[in-house]
Every structure is written in C-alpha cells, then in structure tokens.
Design a protein around this motif. Sequence first.
Motif, PDB file in Angstrom:
ATOM      1  N   VAL A  68      11.034  -6.915  -0.021  1.00 53.46           N
ATOM      2  CA  VAL A  68      11.237  -8.234   0.576  1.00 53.46           C
ATOM      3  C   VAL A  68      11.982  -8.035   1.898  1.00 53.46           C
ATOM      4  N   VAL A  69      11.311  -8.315   2.991  1.00 56.88           N
ATOM      5  CA  VAL A  69      11.862  -8.049   4.320  1.00 56.88           C
ATOM      6  C   VAL A  69      12.124  -9.355   5.057  1.00 56.88           C
ATOM      7  N   SER A  99       1.820  -8.698   0.701  1.00 59.73           N
ATOM      8  CA  SER A  99       1.784  -9.982   0.002  1.00 59.73           C
ATOM      9  C   SER A  99       3.074 -10.738   0.264  1.00 59.73           C
ATOM     10  N   ALA A 100       2.941 -12.041   0.451  1.00 56.87           N
ATOM     11  CA  ALA A 100       4.110 -12.889   0.658  1.00 56.87           C
ATOM     12  C   ALA A 100       4.688 -13.393  -0.660  1.00 56.87           C
ATOM     13  N   ASP A 101       3.833 -13.425  -1.706  1.00 60.25           N
ATOM     14  CA  ASP A 101       4.271 -14.029  -2.968  1.00 60.25           C
ATOM     15  C   ASP A 101       4.048 -13.160  -4.202  1.00 60.25           C
ATOM     16  N   GLY A 102       3.490 -11.967  -4.023  1.00 63.43           N
ATOM     17  CA  GLY A 102       3.233 -11.103  -5.164  1.00 63.43           C
ATOM     18  C   GLY A 102       1.944 -11.430  -5.892  1.00 63.43           C
ATOM     19  N   ASN A 103       1.225 -12.436  -5.459  1.00 70.80           N
ATOM     20  CA  ASN A 103      -0.032 -12.835  -6.094  1.00 70.80           C
ATOM     21  C   ASN A 103      -1.246 -12.500  -5.234  1.00 70.80           C
ATOM     22  N   LEU A 104      -1.201 -12.919  -3.987  1.00 73.96           N
ATOM     23  CA  LEU A 104      -2.309 -12.682  -3.076  1.00 73.96           C
ATOM     24  C   LEU A 104      -1.945 -11.552  -2.110  1.00 73.96           C
ATOM     25  N   MET A 109      -4.456  -5.925   8.684  1.00 72.51           N
ATOM     26  CA  MET A 109      -5.088  -6.654   9.780  1.00 72.51           C
ATOM     27  C   MET A 109      -5.379  -8.102   9.407  1.00 72.51           C
ATOM     28  N   GLU A 110      -5.598  -8.376   8.114  1.00 66.58           N
ATOM     29  CA  GLU A 110      -5.877  -9.738   7.674  1.00 66.58           C
ATOM     30  C   GLU A 110      -4.600 -10.511   7.342  1.00 66.58           C
ATOM     31  N   TYR A 111      -3.532  -9.782   7.070  1.00 67.90           N
ATOM     32  CA  TYR A 111      -2.287 -10.455   6.683  1.00 67.90           C
ATOM     33  C   TYR A 111      -1.776 -11.367   7.794  1.00 67.90           C
ATOM     34  N   THR A 112      -2.106 -11.035   9.021  1.00 67.87           N
ATOM     35  CA  THR A 112      -1.655 -11.847  10.151  1.00 67.87           C
ATOM     36  C   THR A 112      -2.178 -13.280  10.077  1.00 67.87           C
ATOM     37  N   ASP A 113      -3.253 -13.489   9.299  1.00 67.07           N
ATOM     38  CA  ASP A 113      -3.809 -14.843   9.137  1.00 67.07           C
ATOM     39  C   ASP A 113      -3.323 -15.527   7.861  1.00 67.07           C
ATOM     40  N   HIS A 114      -2.429 -14.871   7.130  1.00 66.53           N
ATOM     41  CA  HIS A 114      -1.938 -15.417   5.851  1.00 66.53           C
ATOM     42  C   HIS A 114      -0.422 -15.272   5.745  1.00 66.53           C
ATOM     43  N   LEU A 115       0.263 -15.503   6.830  1.00 69.64           N
ATOM     44  CA  LEU A 115       1.709 -15.288   6.887  1.00 69.64           C
ATOM     45  C   LEU A 115       2.478 -16.423   6.210  1.00 69.64           C
ATOM     46  N   PRO A 116       3.688 -16.117   5.741  1.00 72.21           N
ATOM     47  CA  PRO A 116       4.537 -17.176   5.162  1.00 72.21           C
ATOM     48  C   PRO A 116       4.870 -18.227   6.216  1.00 72.21           C
ATOM     49  N   ASN A 145      19.106 -16.821   7.122  1.00 74.51           N
ATOM     50  CA  ASN A 145      18.024 -15.848   7.079  1.00 74.51           C
ATOM     51  C   ASN A 145      16.692 -16.497   7.432  1.00 74.51           C
ATOM     52  N   THR A 146      15.776 -15.694   7.903  1.00 74.83           N
ATOM     53  CA  THR A 146      14.401 -16.149   8.037  1.00 74.83           C
ATOM     54  C   THR A 146      13.760 -16.182   6.651  1.00 74.83           C
ATOM     55  N   VAL A 147      12.644 -16.853   6.540  1.00 73.05           N
ATOM     56  CA  VAL A 147      11.793 -16.690   5.372  1.00 73.05           C
ATOM     57  C   VAL A 147      11.326 -15.230   5.372  1.00 73.05           C
ATOM     58  N   PRO A 148      11.247 -14.566   4.218  1.00 73.51           N
ATOM     59  CA  PRO A 148      10.767 -13.174   4.219  1.00 73.51           C
ATOM     60  C   PRO A 148       9.408 -13.037   4.890  1.00 73.51           C
ATOM     61  N   LEU A 149       9.249 -12.009   5.695  1.00 70.22           N
ATOM     62  CA  LEU A 149       7.976 -11.750   6.351  1.00 70.22           C
ATOM     63  C   LEU A 149       6.932 -11.317   5.320  1.00 70.22           C
ATOM     64  N   PHE A 150       7.336 -10.505   4.371  1.00 73.10           N
ATOM     65  CA  PHE A 150       6.494 -10.164   3.226  1.00 73.10           C
ATOM     66  C   PHE A 150       7.397  -9.766   2.074  1.00 73.10           C
ATOM     67  N   ALA A 151       6.823  -9.725   0.865  1.00 71.22           N
ATOM     68  CA  ALA A 151       7.629  -9.489  -0.339  1.00 71.22           C
ATOM     69  C   ALA A 151       7.147  -8.309  -1.166  1.00 71.22           C
ATOM     70  N   MET A 152       5.869  -7.967  -1.059  1.00 70.62           N
ATOM     71  CA  MET A 152       5.300  -6.885  -1.852  1.00 70.62           C
ATOM     72  C   MET A 152       4.372  -6.030  -0.989  1.00 70.62           C
ATOM     73  N   VAL A 153       4.277  -4.745  -1.381  1.00 69.66           N
ATOM     74  CA  VAL A 153       3.367  -3.813  -0.715  1.00 69.66           C
ATOM     75  C   VAL A 153       2.498  -3.154  -1.779  1.00 69.66           C
ATOM     76  N   SER A 154       1.229  -2.987  -1.484  1.00 69.82           N
ATOM     77  CA  SER A 154       0.322  -2.292  -2.380  1.00 69.82           C
ATOM     78  C   SER A 154      -0.437  -1.244  -1.588  1.00 69.82           C
ATOM     79  N   THR A 155      -0.382   0.007  -2.055  1.00 69.27           N
ATOM     80  CA  THR A 155      -1.137   1.092  -1.426  1.00 69.27           C
ATOM     81  C   THR A 155      -2.015   1.745  -2.483  1.00 69.27           C
ATOM     82  N   ARG A 156      -3.298   1.841  -2.225  1.00 68.86           N
ATOM     83  CA  ARG A 156      -4.251   2.389  -3.196  1.00 68.86           C
ATOM     84  C   ARG A 156      -4.854   3.685  -2.666  1.00 68.86           C
TER      85      ARG A 156
END
Length: 202
Positions: A68-69, A99-104, A109-116, A145-156
């Motif tokens: 969570v950053v 992910s911003a919420d741990g679900n989606l 490159m696509e995260y920039t269109d789904h920011l918190p 504080n700002t709203v977190p920029l993101f909360a989860m990371v997934s690397t496959r």
Amino acid sequence: MRIIAEHRKWLLTVFGALFLLTGTVSAYMTYRQSVHNGFTVGGNTIAVTEDYAPPEEMKAGENRYRKVVQVRNTGTVPCYVRMFVGFSDGDVEDCSQLSADGNLYYPIMEYTDHLPKGWVYTSREEDPLNGGYYYYTEAVEPGQNTVPLFAMVSTRFKKAEDVRDYEIFIYGESVQVLDLDGVPFTGAEPWRQAWTQFLERR
C-alpha cells in the motif's frame, strides 16, 4: 497587522527512492512571510509511506503481495504531490499487475486508466513537461495522506527459470499550492498549473 507575502525561492529536492523494501522520499519548497521586518519559513515536505508484506520467496506462477503506497504531507503548508513508479526489470514489469483494492488487477500500462479516486496519470506523449508521473489532484494538507496509489502487486512467472528478484522504484515530489504572487492556483486543474509553473522555472 500587515503581512506581505514574499515568494522568493522555489526549491525541489528529491532525497531518494522508495525501494521494494522500505524508504522515504522528501521534497520541499519554501515560502517566506514578512511581519514587521521578521519572517517565518513554512516547509513543504513529504514522505512516501507503505504497508508492505512481501512473499517469502518468488516462485513460478502468481506472486501476489500487499504493498500500500501513499504520500504523507509532513510539512507545515498544503501541497500538491506526484509520484513516479518504475520496475528494475522490464520483463518483470510486463508480467506484473497493480490493484487499488485487492480485487481488480491491471497490467501496468492499463492501470493508468483504473486509478483510485484523486489520482491521474500524465504520459510524456500528452505532456512532455509534466509527463511520466502519477499526480494527486487534491491539495494535501499538513499531516494528511493521499489516497493510496495502489494496494496490491501481482507478478506471474510462467516457468521456474523465469523467476527473478526485482525492485519497484518509487519516489514522490511536491509543490506548494500558491503561485508566485502568493495566490492559490484556480481553474479546472490547479494541480497541473502548479506543476507547470514550477517546472517551467526550474
């Protein structure tokens, strides 16, 4: 009592990068106010904070972990902030999602269109001066504080031989919310005006 605002100096200092493990970044600018031949200095400082729970080790398949950053205003004046996020390995970036919420989860490159809420991304193509950063569009008050920029990371990693260590580089910068005349920026995007004015003078 007459107060004359003298905005004399714009300084921006980035003290470091926030790595995958830990760290803070501080950026500041100062403003000066004169009262009966005296002055006080208001500090514009920030810290990048995180709630980080790394996996014990990277493995083939999905590696999902909490990171969570966000940015905290540690100074004494309101400010606008922006953040840079980069991976130490381009191949790892290509197989990672945020992910911003741990679900989606979305590719970088696509995260920039789904920011918190409150965050926007400006690319270098659309704005060569301001591009390449995530901008928080609200002024951050001292101690907030700002709203977190993101909360989860997934690397496959597809195969065991693809597994590797990597770092996520993050740093933050800030600018004050007042223009050179000591007046708050206004308009549809005051945060962009603040950054543009500072960067054009840098």
